[in-house]
Design a protein around this motif. Structure first.
Motif, PDB file in Angstrom:
ATOM      1  N   ARG A 146      11.568   0.936  30.406  1.00 13.79           N
ATOM      2  CA  ARG A 146      11.404   2.285  29.866  1.00 13.79           C
ATOM      3  C   ARG A 146      12.038   2.392  28.481  1.00 13.79           C
ATOM      4  O   ARG A 146      11.958   3.437  27.851  1.00 13.79           O
ATOM      5  CB  ARG A 146      12.039   3.322  30.799  1.00 13.79           C
ATOM      6  N   CYS A 147      12.703   1.343  28.028  1.00 11.49           N
ATOM      7  CA  CYS A 147      13.431   1.363  26.758  1.00 11.49           C
ATOM      8  C   CYS A 147      12.580   0.738  25.647  1.00 11.49           C
ATOM      9  O   CYS A 147      11.562   0.121  25.892  1.00 11.49           O
ATOM     10  CB  CYS A 147      14.756   0.617  26.902  1.00 11.49           C
ATOM     11  N   ARG A 148      13.054   0.908  24.417  1.00 10.25           N
ATOM     12  CA  ARG A 148      12.349   0.362  23.261  1.00 10.25           C
ATOM     13  C   ARG A 148      13.007  -0.938  22.811  1.00 10.25           C
ATOM     14  O   ARG A 148      14.230  -1.033  22.747  1.00 10.25           O
ATOM     15  CB  ARG A 148      12.346   1.361  22.102  1.00 10.25           C
ATOM     16  N   PHE A 149      12.184  -1.914  22.494  1.00 12.98           N
ATOM     17  CA  PHE A 149      12.655  -3.204  21.994  1.00 12.98           C
ATOM     18  C   PHE A 149      11.868  -3.538  20.732  1.00 12.98           C
ATOM     19  O   PHE A 149      10.990  -4.392  20.738  1.00 12.98           O
ATOM     20  CB  PHE A 149      12.490  -4.291  23.060  1.00 12.98           C
ATOM     21  N   ASP A 150      12.193  -2.859  19.662  1.00  9.96           N
ATOM     22  CA  ASP A 150      11.415  -2.978  18.438  1.00  9.96           C
ATOM     23  C   ASP A 150      11.549  -4.342  17.773  1.00  9.96           C
ATOM     24  O   ASP A 150      10.716  -4.708  16.935  1.00  9.96           O
ATOM     25  CB  ASP A 150      11.827  -1.886  17.444  1.00  9.96           C
ATOM     26  N   ASP A 151      12.595  -5.092  18.115  1.00 10.18           N
ATOM     27  CA  ASP A 151      12.791  -6.404  17.496  1.00 10.18           C
ATOM     28  C   ASP A 151      12.026  -7.512  18.206  1.00 10.18           C
ATOM     29  O   ASP A 151      12.098  -8.676  17.798  1.00 10.18           O
ATOM     30  CB  ASP A 151      14.286  -6.757  17.463  1.00 10.18           C
ATOM     31  N   PHE A 152      11.307  -7.157  19.278  1.00 21.21           N
ATOM     32  CA  PHE A 152      10.548  -8.146  20.042  1.00 21.21           C
ATOM     33  C   PHE A 152       9.087  -7.706  20.118  1.00 21.21           C
ATOM     34  O   PHE A 152       8.726  -6.599  19.705  1.00 21.21           O
ATOM     35  CB  PHE A 152      11.123  -8.308  21.444  1.00 21.21           C
ATOM     36  N   PHE A 153       8.236  -8.571  20.649  1.00 21.63           N
ATOM     37  CA  PHE A 153       6.833  -8.220  20.816  1.00 21.63           C
ATOM     38  C   PHE A 153       6.696  -7.280  22.015  1.00 21.63           C
ATOM     39  O   PHE A 153       7.149  -7.593  23.115  1.00 21.63           O
ATOM     40  CB  PHE A 153       5.985  -9.476  21.023  1.00 21.63           C
ATOM     41  N   THR A 154       6.095  -6.139  21.769  1.00 20.86           N
ATOM     42  CA  THR A 154       6.002  -5.106  22.807  1.00 20.86           C
ATOM     43  C   THR A 154       4.551  -4.683  23.026  1.00 20.86           C
ATOM     44  O   THR A 154       3.694  -4.840  22.159  1.00 20.86           O
ATOM     45  CB  THR A 154       6.831  -3.868  22.434  1.00 20.86           C
ATOM     46  N   MET A 155       4.330  -4.132  24.210  1.00 19.88           N
ATOM     47  CA  MET A 155       3.045  -3.523  24.550  1.00 19.88           C
ATOM     48  C   MET A 155       3.364  -2.222  25.266  1.00 19.88           C
ATOM     49  O   MET A 155       4.137  -2.205  26.232  1.00 19.88           O
ATOM     50  CB  MET A 155       2.230  -4.459  25.459  1.00 19.88           C
ATOM     51  N   THR A 156       2.808  -1.133  24.791  1.00 25.29           N
ATOM     52  CA  THR A 156       3.092   0.177  25.376  1.00 25.29           C
ATOM     53  C   THR A 156       1.979   0.578  26.324  1.00 25.29           C
ATOM     54  O   THR A 156       0.800   0.598  25.938  1.00 25.29           O
ATOM     55  CB  THR A 156       3.256   1.243  24.283  1.00 25.29           C
ATOM     56  N   LEU A 157       2.349   0.876  27.556  1.00 26.66           N
ATOM     57  CA  LEU A 157       1.376   1.304  28.557  1.00 26.66           C
ATOM     58  C   LEU A 157       1.322   2.825  28.575  1.00 26.66           C
ATOM     59  O   LEU A 157       2.342   3.499  28.711  1.00 26.66           O
ATOM     60  CB  LEU A 157       1.778   0.783  29.939  1.00 26.66           C
ATOM     61  N   THR A 158       0.138   3.355  28.403  1.00 31.51           N
ATOM     62  CA  THR A 158      -0.046   4.811  28.381  1.00 31.51           C
ATOM     63  C   THR A 158      -0.893   5.244  29.573  1.00 31.51           C
ATOM     64  O   THR A 158      -1.264   4.436  30.427  1.00 31.51           O
ATOM     65  CB  THR A 158      -0.720   5.237  27.069  1.00 31.51           C
ATOM     66  N   GLU A 159      -1.221   6.518  29.598  1.00 26.32           N
ATOM     67  CA  GLU A 159      -1.992   7.066  30.702  1.00 26.32           C
ATOM     68  C   GLU A 159      -3.403   6.465  30.740  1.00 26.32           C
ATOM     69  O   GLU A 159      -3.933   6.017  29.722  1.00 26.32           O
ATOM     70  CB  GLU A 159      -2.101   8.597  30.579  1.00 26.32           C
ATOM     71  N   ILE A 160      -4.001   6.455  31.922  1.00 28.27           N
ATOM     72  CA  ILE A 160      -5.399   6.040  32.066  1.00 28.27           C
ATOM     73  C   ILE A 160      -6.285   7.158  31.521  1.00 28.27           C
ATOM     74  O   ILE A 160      -6.223   8.298  31.998  1.00 28.27           O
ATOM     75  CB  ILE A 160      -5.733   5.756  33.539  1.00 28.27           C
ATOM     76  N   ASN A 161      -7.078   6.858  30.520  1.00 30.78           N
ATOM     77  CA  ASN A 161      -7.855   7.902  29.843  1.00 30.78           C
ATOM     78  C   ASN A 161      -9.164   8.250  30.547  1.00 30.78           C
ATOM     79  O   ASN A 161      -9.673   9.360  30.413  1.00 30.78           O
ATOM     80  CB  ASN A 161      -8.157   7.478  28.400  1.00 30.78           C
TER      81      ASN A 161
END
Length: 330
Positions: A146-161
Motif C-alpha cells: 500500500r506504500c510508495r516506492f518511487d526509487d524502484f520499478f512500480t505498477m499501480t493497480l487501480t479499480e476494474i473499469n
C-alpha cells in the motif's frame, strides 16, 4: 519450492475473479515488467486486489518458474526469510541469524527462472535493512504494497473499469445480478468500483439481508470515506483518517444501526489504523466491535466470520504483535 499458504474462502473466489474478470491485462503487464525489470512493487489501496492478482499471475505463469516462494511480510524481512521452511532445516535450536544466513545464501543462488512473492510489504524502503539484500537477488521478485516506492520499478493497480466484468463478478455471489443490473451498476458507482466493496455488496445481496435498492442507499459514500481514511493513514495522517471514521460511525449509528455491516466495516477500518500507529488497546476494542457485528449477522462459525477473524489476527502478526489472539479472546 512452491509455498502458497492456505487461501480462505474469500481468497479463493477473489483469486478466480481476478483471473477471469477484468485483470488479464494487468496480469500480462506484471509479467512483462518482471521479465524486463526483475523486481516490481505492485502498489494500490487496501482491498483493490493486489494479492489476488499476484496469485493469479503465479498460477498462470507457473510453468515458467522452477521455484515459486511466497510469504506474507511480518514487518521484518530477516525473520521472514529465516522462517521459510527449507528441506535442510533440521536444527530447531538454530539462531535466527544463522538460519537467515543459510536461507539467504540459497536465495542468492536463484536465477531468473525463480520467483519470490512478498505479500503485504507495507513499510517504507528505509525501514527494513534487509530490503537491500533482497533486491540484490538474481531471481524475480514481486511485492504487494500500500506504500510508495518511487526509487524502484512500480505498477499501480487501480479499480476494474469494465462494468460488465464487475457485474459478472457480483454474479458469482448473487444469482439475480442480471435481473437487477441497473441497480447494481449504481452500487458499483457508489463504492467507486473498489474490488472488495463490490464483492462484499454482492455477498450481502446473496444472503438476503438487504435488497439492491436498500443496499444502494445505505452504502452510498460509506466505502468512499472508509477508503479515504485508510489512504490518509498510508500517507502519514492517521488522526485525520480516524476523525473521518468517527464522524461516519456516529452517522451510521444514528441513521441506521450499530449492528449493521456498514458499522462493522467502519469499526474494522478504525481498528486497522489504530494498529498501524501502535495503539493496541483501541485497535482491539474496534476489532471486537466489528467481529461482534459480523458474528451476529453471518453467524459465529460461518466461513466469512472465521476468515474475517483470521484476517484481523494476521494484521496483528504483520504489525509484530503476537498477543493479538490473546487480546481478542479475552
Amino acid at each position: 519450492m512452491t509455498d502458497f499458504k492456505r487461501r480462505s474462502y474469500f481468497g479463493i473466489l477473489r483469486f478466480l475473479l481476478c483471473h477471469f474478470c477484468g485483470r488479464e491485462r494487468e496480469i500480462q503487464q506484471l509479467h512483462e515488467l518482471l521479465s524486463s525489470k526483475g523486481k516490481v512493487f505492485l502498489q494500490g489501496i487496501a482491498g483493490i486486489g493486489k494479492s489476488e492478482l499476484i496469485k493469479a499471475y503465479a498460477e498462470k505463469f507457473k510453468k515458467e518458474y522452477t521455484k515459486i516462494i511466497y510469504f506474507t511480510y511480518s514487518g521484518n524481512l530477516t525473520k521472514d526469510i529465516a522462517n521459510l521452511d527449507f528441506a535442510d532445516d533440521i536444527n530447531s535450536n538454530e539462531s535466527v541469524k544463522n538460519r537467515f544466513s543459510r536461507h539467504n545464501n540459497f536465495l542468492r543462488r536463484l536465477k531468473e527462472d525463480s520467483l519470490i512473492i512478498i505479500d503485504n510489504f507495507n513499510t517504507t524502503a528505509g525501514k527494513d535493512e534487509a530490503l537491500d539484500v533482497v533486491m540484490g537477488y538474481s531471481c524475480r521478485i514481486v511485492f504487494s504494497t500500500r506504500c510508495r516506492f518511487d526509487d524502484f520499478f512500480t505498477m499501480t493497480l487501480t479499480e476494474i473499469n469494465d462494468t460488465d466484468d464487475l457485474i459478472s463478478m457480483m454474479g458469482y455471489f448473487y444469482s439475480d445480478a442480471d435481473e437487477n443490473r441497473q441497480c447494481l451498476e449504481q452500487i458499483i458507482l457508489a463504492v467507486h468500483r473498489h474490488t472488495f466493496a463490490v464483492e462484499f455488496s454482492a455477498l450481502l445481496l446473496k444472503i438476503g439481508l438487504l435488497g439492491p435498492n436498500e443496499l444502494l442507499n445505505c452504502h452510498d459514500s460509506i466505502i468512499q470515506v472508509t477508503n479515504y481514511a485508510v489512504l490518509l493513514c498510508d500517507i502519514g495522517k492517521p488522526e485525520l483518517g480516524l476523525s473521518a471514521l468517527r464522524k461516519l460511525s456516529r452517522t451510521v449509528n444514528d441513521t441506521s444501526s450499530d449492528e449493521s455491516t456498514d458499522y462493522a466495516v467502519i469499526q474494522e477500518a478504525m481498528g486497522g489504523i489504530y494498529l498501524v500507529i501502535g495503539n493496541i488497546a483501541n485497535a482491539t476494542s474496534h476489532f471486537k466491535k466489528a467481529l461482534a457485528v459480523y458474528e451476529k449477522i453471518f453467524g459465529a462459525e460461518t466461513e466469512f466470520t472465521l476468515d474475517k477473524k483470521q484476517e484481523i489476527l494476521d494484521m496483528y502478526v504483520q504489525a509484530g504483535i503476537n498477543i493479538g489472539k490473546q487480546l481478542l479472546s479475552e
